[in-house]
Design a protein around this motif. Structure first.
Motif, short mmCIF file in Angstrom:
data_model
loop_
_atom_site.label_atom_id
_atom_site.label_comp_id
_atom_site.label_asym_id
_atom_site.label_seq_id
_atom_site.Cartn_x
_atom_site.Cartn_y
_atom_site.Cartn_z
N ASP A 199 33.39 35.18 54.82
CA ASP A 199 32.63 35.91 53.79
C ASP A 199 31.31 36.42 54.36
O ASP A 199 30.93 37.57 54.14
N SER A 200 30.63 35.58 55.11
CA SER A 200 29.34 35.99 55.68
C SER A 200 29.52 37.03 56.79
O SER A 200 28.65 37.89 56.98
N ALA A 201 30.63 36.94 57.50
CA ALA A 201 30.87 37.94 58.56
C ALA A 201 31.11 39.32 57.97
O ALA A 201 30.69 40.33 58.55
N ILE A 202 31.78 39.37 56.82
CA ILE A 202 32.03 40.67 56.19
C ILE A 202 30.74 41.22 55.61
O ILE A 202 30.38 42.38 55.86
N ILE A 203 30.04 40.47 54.78
CA ILE A 203 28.75 40.86 54.27
C ILE A 203 27.82 39.66 54.31
O ILE A 203 28.17 38.61 53.75
N PRO A 204 26.74 39.74 55.04
CA PRO A 204 26.09 40.93 55.60
C PRO A 204 26.47 41.26 57.04
O PRO A 204 25.89 42.17 57.63
N GLY A 205 27.45 40.57 57.59
CA GLY A 205 27.71 40.69 59.02
C GLY A 205 28.13 42.06 59.49
O GLY A 205 27.67 42.54 60.53
N MET A 206 29.02 42.75 58.75
CA MET A 206 29.55 44.01 59.28
C MET A 206 29.70 45.10 58.23
O MET A 206 29.90 46.26 58.58
N GLN A 207 29.61 44.77 56.94
CA GLN A 207 29.75 45.77 55.90
C GLN A 207 28.69 45.55 54.83
O GLN A 207 28.17 44.44 54.68
N GLY A 208 28.39 46.60 54.09
CA GLY A 208 27.56 46.48 52.92
C GLY A 208 28.45 46.43 51.69
O GLY A 208 29.24 45.52 51.52
N GLY A 209 28.33 47.46 50.88
CA GLY A 209 29.13 47.48 49.67
C GLY A 209 30.60 47.69 49.95
O GLY A 209 30.98 48.57 50.73
N PRO A 210 31.46 46.91 49.33
CA PRO A 210 32.91 47.12 49.50
C PRO A 210 33.34 48.40 48.80
O PRO A 210 32.68 48.88 47.88
N LEU A 211 34.46 48.96 49.26
CA LEU A 211 35.02 50.15 48.64
C LEU A 211 35.86 49.71 47.45
O LEU A 211 37.06 49.47 47.57
N MET A 212 35.22 49.64 46.29
CA MET A 212 35.89 49.04 45.14
C MET A 212 37.09 49.86 44.67
O MET A 212 38.06 49.30 44.14
N HIS A 213 37.06 51.18 44.87
CA HIS A 213 38.22 51.98 44.50
C HIS A 213 39.41 51.65 45.39
O HIS A 213 40.56 51.63 44.93
N ASN A 214 39.16 51.38 46.67
CA ASN A 214 40.24 50.95 47.55
C ASN A 214 40.76 49.57 47.17
O ASN A 214 41.96 49.31 47.24
N ILE A 215 39.86 48.69 46.78
CA ILE A 215 40.29 47.36 46.36
C ILE A 215 41.13 47.45 45.09
O ILE A 215 42.09 46.69 44.90
N ALA A 216 40.81 48.42 44.21
CA ALA A 216 41.65 48.64 43.04
C ALA A 216 43.06 49.05 43.46
O ALA A 216 44.06 48.60 42.88
N GLY A 217 43.14 49.91 44.47
CA GLY A 217 44.46 50.29 45.00
C GLY A 217 45.20 49.09 45.56
O GLY A 217 46.42 48.96 45.36
N LYS A 218 44.47 48.22 46.24
CA LYS A 218 45.10 47.01 46.76
C LYS A 218 45.65 46.15 45.62
O LYS A 218 46.78 45.64 45.69
N ALA A 219 44.85 45.99 44.57
CA ALA A 219 45.30 45.16 43.45
C ALA A 219 46.58 45.71 42.84
O ALA A 219 47.53 44.96 42.57
N VAL A 220 46.63 47.02 42.62
CA VAL A 220 47.82 47.63 42.03
C VAL A 220 49.02 47.52 42.98
O VAL A 220 50.13 47.17 42.57
N GLY A 221 48.78 47.82 44.26
CA GLY A 221 49.87 47.74 45.23
C GLY A 221 50.40 46.33 45.40
O GLY A 221 51.61 46.12 45.57
N PHE A 222 49.51 45.34 45.34
CA PHE A 222 49.95 43.95 45.45
C PHE A 222 50.80 43.57 44.23
O PHE A 222 51.80 42.84 44.37
N LYS A 223 50.42 44.06 43.05
CA LYS A 223 51.24 43.77 41.87
C LYS A 223 52.62 44.37 42.02
O LYS A 223 53.64 43.74 41.68
N GLU A 224 52.69 45.60 42.54
CA GLU A 224 53.99 46.23 42.79
C GLU A 224 54.81 45.40 43.77
O GLU A 224 56.02 45.25 43.61
N ALA A 225 54.14 44.85 44.78
CA ALA A 225 54.85 44.08 45.81
C ALA A 225 55.33 42.73 45.28
O ALA A 225 56.20 42.10 45.91
#
Length: 415
Positions: free
Chosen positions: A249-275
């Motif tokens: 968790d710390s490596a992702i933020i603040p280690g290498m990223q700032g704000g997550p791409l929440m629209h992409n995470i929404a796509g992940k959530a939908v795609g995971f439900k399909e899977a």
């Protein structure tokens, strides 16, 4: 898909977007790392969540107004946990490469040693190529597949690890058509007191569906992409045990990223439900069956397959035996001319530049999404073989192009 709002503001971009829809409809996508997501995933990734900064994690954000973002991210986490059976999941990496970076930052110090598969033998840039950040920050040595069999030589890997004493061994590959023996690599890593990172970027969906053995619960860390065989939109994912959760968790933020791409995470959530639906297991099984049929048919045409076949979603063709004067790049271009899009690829024992290459790599995830079965895939293989045999013959290419258009029409995309 007319993109009318874009057209009102920016006709040039609208033309390109519409052109891309038509290109995908009218060509056969066989790049092994590509797929076609559902309209639901497209909508989620194009949603107003693109407006929202959500630095931090669910219920622990640095900004206010994250209630909906929290819901979406937690759904993505919970569904990923169910799909792969992981104790801990981080869905924020923007790509598989950044997922790998997150693991490196969490587990290693600059200058630590990484042992990974050579790029020309099927590895990936982010596993330690000298032009990549991993090769610049860490000391990297690379193992190879057996040049005769095309398989990983686990005994040679063990000997290399004993000599090199790495801090991390990386498994999981971008152009390896066989199943990986995760337990065996974990035993090697344990014997030299190294972490084991399994990168399942290409086979994320196959692992979720049980079509490939899972490294989750075996390797210390598992990373993956969410847009190749899982159809959840572009992005990355990290899985591990709770032991490593805080460090990642710390490596992702603040280690290498700032704000997550929440629209992409929404796509992940939908795609995971399909899977998680039963139909996805049928899809993944068909992906593997199609790849096997593709390889067998290409072999019948006299083309040499690295390792002699495939267990996964891709085949790797070595052109040197059957067409020694033909490069992968030439075949790639000739096939694109007729509407088949795949990529030139290096092969074990490569003697040409990677920009030219001696092989081609072809995958079946996207065609399977369009409804191709083994019979249709065999027709595609016939088309590929005809072009490989005569890449400069305009008449042959015209005939194949007609066949490709007929196949596209029989298997429509985004109607």
């Amino acid at each position: 898909m007319e993109y009318n709002h874009v057209r009102e503001t920016d006709p040039e971009v609208a033309d390109a977007l519409v052109g891309e829809v038509e290109r995908q409809r009218e060509t056969l996508a066989m790049i092994a790392s590509e797929n076609h997501v559902s309209r639901a995933v497209l909508e989620a990734q194009g949603s107003t969540l693109t407006n929202k900064y959500a630095e931090g994690y669910p219920d622990a954000r640095y900004y206010g107004g994250c209630e909906c973002a929290d819901t979406v991210e937690q759904l993505a986490i919970d569904r990923a946990t169910e799909l792969w059976g992981a104790e801990y999941v981080n869905v924020q990496p923007h790509s598989g490469s950044q997922a790998n970076m997150g693991v490196y930052l969490a587990a290693l110090d600059p200058g630590d040693k990484i042992l990974s598969l050579d790029l020309t033998h099927g590895g990936h840039l982010s596993h330690g190529h000298p032009k990549n950040f991993a090769g610049q920050v860490y000391e990297v040595e690379q193992y190879e597949v057996d040049s005769e069999t095309g398989y990983i030589d686990y005994e040679a890997l063990a000997a290399h690890a004993t000599e090199f004493e790495p801090d991390m061994i990386v498994s999981g590959y971008s152009a390896y058509p066989r199943q990986v023996e995760w337990e065996r690599i974990q035993e090697i890593a344990t014997s030299v007191d190294a972490y084991h990172l399994a990168d399942i970027a290409h086979i994320t969906g196959l692992v979720a569906a049980g079509e490939h053995p899972s490294p989750v619960g075996v390797a210390d860390f598992v990373t993956g992409s969410t847009h190749k065989t899982i159809r959840a939109g572009r992005g990355g994912i990290i899985m591990s045990t709770e032991e490593h959760a805080d460090a990642i968790d710390s490596a992702i933020i603040p280690g290498m990223q700032g704000g997550p791409l929440m629209h992409n995470i929404a796509g992940k959530a939908v795609g995971f439900k399909e899977a998680l639906q039963p139909e996805f297991e049928e899809y993944a099984a068909q992906v593997v069956a199609n790849a096997s049929a593709l390889g067998e048919r290409l072999a019948e045409h006299g083309l040499s397959l690295v390792s002699g076949g495939t267990d996964t979603h891709l085949v790797l063709v070595d052109l040197r035996d059957s067409h020694p004067d033909t490069t992968g790049k030439k075949v790639e271009g000739a096939l694109e001319d007729v509407g088949i899009v795949l990529n030139a690829n290096t092969v074990p024992g490569e003697t040409r530049s990677p920009f030219v290459a001696s092989g081609i790599r072809a995958g079946t995830p996207a065609l399977t999404t369009r409804g191709f079965d083994t019979t249709a895939i065999e027709q595609v293989a016939d088309c590929i073989a005809r072009v490989v045999d005569s890449p400069d013959d305009a008449d042959v290419k015209d005939d194949v192009a007609e066949d490709v258009q007929a196949l596209c029409a029989e298997h429509p995309l985004y109607e």
